[in-house]
Design a protein around this motif. Structure first.
Motif, PDB file in Angstrom:
ATOM      1  N   VAL A   1       0.852  -1.195   0.000  1.00 43.61           N
ATOM      2  CA  VAL A   1       0.000   0.000   0.000  1.00 43.61           C
ATOM      3  C   VAL A   1       0.886   1.242   0.000  1.00 43.61           C
ATOM      4  O   VAL A   1       0.663   2.179  -0.773  1.00 43.61           O
ATOM      5  CB  VAL A   1      -0.974  -0.009   1.207  1.00 43.61           C
TER       6      VAL A   1
ATOM      7  N   TRP B   1       1.430  -0.253  -4.522  1.00 42.22           N
ATOM      8  CA  TRP B   1       1.202  -1.613  -5.028  1.00 42.22           C
ATOM      9  C   TRP B   1       2.300  -2.059  -5.995  1.00 42.22           C
ATOM     10  O   TRP B   1       2.055  -2.661  -7.022  1.00 42.22           O
ATOM     11  CB  TRP B   1      -0.192  -1.762  -5.640  1.00 42.22           C
TER      12      TRP B   1
ATOM     13  N   ARG C   1      -3.299  -8.518  -6.697  1.00 45.56           N
ATOM     14  CA  ARG C   1      -3.648  -7.299  -5.964  1.00 45.56           C
ATOM     15  C   ARG C   1      -5.143  -7.221  -5.684  1.00 45.56           C
ATOM     16  O   ARG C   1      -5.546  -6.805  -4.593  1.00 45.56           O
ATOM     17  CB  ARG C   1      -3.196  -6.075  -6.767  1.00 45.56           C
TER      18      ARG C   1
ATOM     19  N   GLU D   1      -6.339  -6.740  -1.905  1.00 47.58           N
ATOM     20  CA  GLU D   1      -7.063  -5.521  -1.516  1.00 47.58           C
ATOM     21  C   GLU D   1      -8.425  -5.853  -0.920  1.00 47.58           C
ATOM     22  O   GLU D   1      -8.840  -5.259   0.079  1.00 47.58           O
ATOM     23  CB  GLU D   1      -7.257  -4.600  -2.726  1.00 47.58           C
TER      24      GLU D   1
END
Length: 196
Positions: free
Chosen positions: A105, A109, A120, A124
């Motif tokens: 973060v 990324w 990702r 996330e």
């Protein structure tokens, strides 16, 4: 709440791959053993954007457990402190959601080598669900050996066999209500969960 999760795929990341993820909710009134009382939910991986892989399946299993925990918490009166423990036999998945996500973060990324973070979207999603859960309590991820994760592994294997036999098809949107019987949408529930 204590969950055991597992993900699996056949033809890992190749053409025609299939994947499944499962979460087992342990009945906390039973002693820890391979025969503990539990409720299982599993679902095929959505392969419409990314091919199914073992790693994606393991991350999806964590997402299933987090969604299920939040769903159960929302119907509990009077809303006690939520303590969620998620056991996984994937060191990769545990590290993604408990350690590496924070650095990714901060770096926008990107990996240490400057590449885009693989998976990702799932990382996330898991991070967002964990943040919601931590608003009500705590989430802990722990490693468990494969031999002690039999129920979740069996649920994945059964679902993969059903997908391979054409009994369940991949879907582009997953059912967001873990623990419910929804075979037609691509998810399965093994056992009946008691009302909370």
């Amino acid at each position: 709440m204590e969950f055991f999760v597992n993900g699996a795929s056949r033809r890992n990341g190749q053409s025609g791959t299939i994947g499944a993820a499962a979460a087992v909710l342990k009945d906390l009134d039973s002693p820890f053993s391979s025969s503990f009382s539990s409720w299982v939910t599993s679902e095929p991986l959505d392969d419409s954007i990314y091919p199914a892989t073992h790693q994606r399946a393991e991350l999806q299993a964590i997402i299933i457990a987090l969604k299920w925990a939040l769903q159960k918490y929302n119907v509990l009166p009077p809303r006690p402190n939520m303590e969620v423990t998620i056991w996984s036999d994937s060191k990769y998945a545990i590290s993604c959601v408990s350690e590496w996500v924070h650095g990714w973060v901060r770096s926008g990324w990107k990996t240490a080598k400057g590449n885009d973070v693989v998976n990702r979207d799932l990382i996330e999603e898991a991070d967002n669900l964990e943040s919601q859960a931590k608003h009500f309590g705590d989430v802990t991820y722990l490693y468990i050996s494969r031999q002690h994760n039999e129920k979740a592994a069996t649920a994945c294997t059964l679902l993969l066999s059903r997908i391979a036999a054409g009994m369940i098809y991949h879907v582009s949107e997953q059912d967001d209500t873990p623990g419910q019987d929804a075979v037609s949408s691509g998810t399965t529930n093994h056992g009946v969960e008691p009302e909370v």
